[in-house]
Motif scaffolding. Structure first.
Motif, PDB file in Angstrom:
ATOM      1  N   MET A 308       0.814  -1.222   0.000  1.00  0.00           N
ATOM      2  CA  MET A 308       0.000   0.000   0.000  1.00  0.00           C
ATOM      3  C   MET A 308       0.845   1.268   0.000  1.00  0.00           C
ATOM      4  N   MET A 312       0.209   5.464  -0.187  1.00  0.00           N
ATOM      5  CA  MET A 312       0.679   6.369   0.872  1.00  0.00           C
ATOM      6  C   MET A 312       1.426   7.565   0.266  1.00  0.00           C
ATOM      7  N   ALA A 315      -1.227   9.894  -1.669  1.00  0.00           N
ATOM      8  CA  ALA A 315      -2.202  10.658  -0.883  1.00  0.00           C
ATOM      9  C   ALA A 315      -1.818  12.132  -0.718  1.00  0.00           C
ATOM     10  N   GLY A 319      -3.819  15.293  -2.286  1.00  0.00           N
ATOM     11  CA  GLY A 319      -4.307  16.364  -1.409  1.00  0.00           C
ATOM     12  C   GLY A 319      -3.851  17.732  -1.897  1.00  0.00           C
ATOM     13  N   ALA A 323      -6.208  20.649  -3.397  1.00  0.00           N
ATOM     14  CA  ALA A 323      -6.210  21.939  -2.691  1.00  0.00           C
ATOM     15  C   ALA A 323      -5.896  23.075  -3.662  1.00  0.00           C
TER      16      ALA A 323
ATOM     17  N   TYR B  69      -3.014   2.010   7.852  1.00  0.00           N
ATOM     18  CA  TYR B  69      -2.421   2.544   6.612  1.00  0.00           C
ATOM     19  C   TYR B  69      -3.473   3.325   5.806  1.00  0.00           C
ATOM     20  N   ILE B  70      -4.664   2.773   5.687  1.00  0.00           N
ATOM     21  CA  ILE B  70      -5.708   3.453   4.894  1.00  0.00           C
ATOM     22  C   ILE B  70      -6.055   4.795   5.556  1.00  0.00           C
ATOM     23  N   ALA B  72      -4.163   6.501   7.482  1.00  0.00           N
ATOM     24  CA  ALA B  72      -2.996   7.391   7.361  1.00  0.00           C
ATOM     25  C   ALA B  72      -2.992   8.088   5.998  1.00  0.00           C
ATOM     26  N   MET B  73      -3.441   7.383   4.975  1.00  0.00           N
ATOM     27  CA  MET B  73      -3.516   8.005   3.639  1.00  0.00           C
ATOM     28  C   MET B  73      -4.493   9.176   3.665  1.00  0.00           C
ATOM     29  N   LEU B  76      -2.967  12.072   5.676  1.00  0.00           N
ATOM     30  CA  LEU B  76      -1.940  12.821   4.934  1.00  0.00           C
ATOM     31  C   LEU B  76      -2.560  13.645   3.812  1.00  0.00           C
ATOM     32  N   LEU B  77      -3.572  13.067   3.179  1.00  0.00           N
ATOM     33  CA  LEU B  77      -4.266  13.804   2.121  1.00  0.00           C
ATOM     34  C   LEU B  77      -4.848  15.110   2.699  1.00  0.00           C
ATOM     35  N   PHE B  80      -2.020  17.702   3.702  1.00  0.00           N
ATOM     36  CA  PHE B  80      -1.443  18.415   2.555  1.00  0.00           C
ATOM     37  C   PHE B  80      -2.478  19.335   1.907  1.00  0.00           C
ATOM     38  N   TYR B  81      -3.728  18.908   1.873  1.00  0.00           N
ATOM     39  CA  TYR B  81      -4.794  19.765   1.332  1.00  0.00           C
ATOM     40  C   TYR B  81      -4.844  21.051   2.155  1.00  0.00           C
ATOM     41  N   VAL B  84      -1.606  23.351   1.609  1.00  0.00           N
ATOM     42  CA  VAL B  84      -1.529  23.958   0.270  1.00  0.00           C
ATOM     43  C   VAL B  84      -2.678  24.963   0.071  1.00  0.00           C
TER      44      VAL B  84
END
Lengths: 334, 231
Positions: A308, A312, A315, A319, A323, B69-70, B72-73, B76-77, B80-81, B84
């Motif tokens: 996965m 990671m 992502a 994002g 944004a 893990y899912i 965490a994705m 992190l998304l 960062f969104y 930014v």
């Protein structure tokens, strides 16, 4: 050589030459064919091991216990060890230190005997067992407290001063190798009734000896030269060469994503595993740890999670891009 | 949708969809991360969580690791969104300012003992401080989390000491984050803070609340609208 530092050891092993063509003949040892960057490993030739017939305890087991006795657990007296609250359970082996036919905190290697049928003949196979010192060890990677790690020389080590005995390492090990002793370690200083459960113990490939340029005690002790020690890379080649010679099989190269321990046998490991499994099913507690199986091609616990990693990485990028678009759109509207 | 006064419905648009998206994605992923993260410690079986109906899987490290893990994705998304989006818009209202500690104490004093609150901007001083606290923890958790993901890969082999630091910082920061979330929720024990709850669901808060409590922000919004009218 006992006074050698690790640096000296590595220099000398490098100087002693990659001696790449070091040939295994008649059980000649492979040791010291390593380069400075090589990971060390071991090779068990099961066509040579006879479980030390005639001895009460196989010699590799005896010398392992002698070599490591100063590092065996020294827990508080049994009656002072509390149950793992709220359960009525504790793993205390101090009354069973004598056991040599399984893995315990006081017995880091043992020899299994499997009765198999091969090429139409019944055969006895003797299999010394202990930690495989995996290339990507789930036990060390997944310890929540960082109490385990893989040393640069290859052995996977447990930090007994940090281990809380949660036994997750044992749960994620395909062979369930580490053994837990209660009443010892860091948890005794915190809240021994409610948190922690002891310390995990297992073979460290005689790390102190390896650092000094010596071979592990079990390797030195083997009267039939069935255990070889040296550069993992070289031993891997030797294992396959030996398997080719005898029309046999190699275990430990692919299993769990690769390990530093190789077994060569004339009998397929599927048959050995089936025999061990059958043996285990007849035990009083078939689910008991300390009696590892030999599952051919067993996968690494981390394979699914590691698959996965691309997601990671994607992502944060997704994002940031989303944004950027959203910010542009709202600013344009505003 | 940008912030603006909506006199026809007596509301003020406080947050756009992006802020709501980040907030709820962070909230959801953090909850899942906390549950699955604690599940990575050998405790759910020992303390009987697995005995609860439907939670038998919770002590299966392979399941909780994938869930972690899912989540965490997603986490992190959202992180960062958030960074930014606000960097591009140069929207830094929530960053702490000089004097926030003093102002925050004054607000808490007035909430507990009564009295007049200092005039507030879009965010209260304690919200800006809480943001800094949580942002610091999110940063620490993200960095150590990424290292933890790397160490699980066959191509990485970190030293024992680094692993101790990484694991301990990850665990400690996560525990502090739990504390931060509890404190965040505890803020709504006080009635005066409750109008903000609707804002995190609809993006809007009551106009009267805004005039009364966030007068600095309200004045800015008025100024912005009058400038727009002149254009």
């Amino acid at each position: 050589m006992s006074g050698l530092t690790r640096r000296q050891f590595l220099k000398r092993t490098l100087a002693s030459g990659v001696a790449g063509g070091l040939v295994l003949s008649g059980g000649v040892r492979i040791a010291h064919a390593a380069s400075a960057t090589d990971v060390m490993g071991t090779l068990y030739d099961l066509t040579r091991c006879d479980g030390c017939i005639g001895q009460k305890v196989p010699l590799c087991v005896t010398v392992c216990r002698e070599e490591n006795k100063s590092r065996f657990p020294d827990p508080v007296p049994a009656e002072q060890i509390q149950y793992y609250w709220p359960n009525k359970k504790k793993e205390d082996w101090q009354g069973k230190k004598h056991l040599t036919n399984r893995l315990t905190p006081y017995n880091w290697t043992f020899v299994q005997k499997a009765q198999v049928e091969h090429n139409g003949k019944p055969l006895e196979v003797f299999i010394p067992r202990r930690c495989m010192h995996c290339d990507n060890p789930p036990c060390a990677n997944l310890c929540p407290f960082g109490a385990q790690y893989k040393s640069p020389e290859g052995p996977v080590l447990i930090n007994k001063d940090l281990c809380l005995g949660g036994a997750k390492c044992r749960d994620v090990c395909p062979w369930g190798i580490p053994a837990r002793q209660a009443g010892v370690g860091l948890y005794m200083k915190i809240a021994p009734k409610f948190l922690g459960a002891g310390v995990m113990y297992k073979c460290d490939l005689c790390y102190d000896r390896v650092k000094k340029g010596l071979e592990p005690a079990c390797v030195v002790s083997c009267p039939r030269k069935a255990i070889m020690f040296g550069s993992k890379k070289t031993l891997r080649e030797v294992a396959y060469k030996r398997a080719e010679e005898i029309g046999g099989f190699v275990y430990g190269d692919k299993e769990n994503g690769g390990t530093s321990t190789f077994y060569v046998s004339s009998v397929p490991f599927e048959k050995i595993n089936a025999a061990l499994k059958e043996q285990k099913s007849r035990q009083q507690d078939p689910a008991a740890t300390g009696f590892p199986l030999m599952q051919a091609g067993v996968a690494n616990f981390l394979d699914s999670a590691n698959g996965m990693v691309a997601g990671m990485l994607a992502a944060p990028v997704a994002g940031a891009l989303a944004a950027g678009y959203a910010a542009y759109k709202t600013m344009k509207e505003g | 949708m940008g912030e603006k006064i909506l006199p026809e419905i007596n509301k003020v648009q406080r947050h756009g969809l992006s802020v709501l998206f980040v907030h709820w994605t962070m909230a959801l992923s953090t909850m899942v991360l906390i549950f699955s993260g604690f599940g990575q410690m050998p405790m759910y079986r020992r303390y009987g969580l697995t005995a609860l109906p439907g939670l038998g899987w919770s002590a299966d490290y392979s399941v909780t690791l994938i869930i972690h893990y899912i989540a965490a994705m997603l986490f992190l998304l959202a992180v960062f969104y958030h960074i930014v989006y606000h960097l591009i818009r140069k929207d830094f209202d929530i960053l702490p300012r000089r004097g926030d500690m003093k102002e925050s104490l004054a607000i808490m004093k007035s909430i507990i003992f009564g009295g007049k609150e200092p005039p507030c901007d879009k965010y209260l001083a304690e919200q800006r401080l809480a943001y800094a606290f949580i942002a610091f923890l999110v940063f620490a958790i993200s960095v150590t989390g990424v290292i933890k993901v790397m160490k699980n890969l066959p191509s990485f082999n970190f030293s024992g000491n680094l692993l101790i630091w990484v694991n301990d910082v990850h665990t400690l920061a996560s525990m502090l984050l739990v504390f931060g979330i509890l404190a965040h929720l505890a803020a709504f024990v006080f009635r005066v803070n409750r109008p903000l709850i609707a804002g995190m669901f609809t993006g809007k808060v009551d106009l009267d609340y805004c005039k009364h409590r966030h007068c600095k922000w309200y004045d800015r919004l008025l100024l912005k609208e009058s400038c727009k009218d002149r254009e």
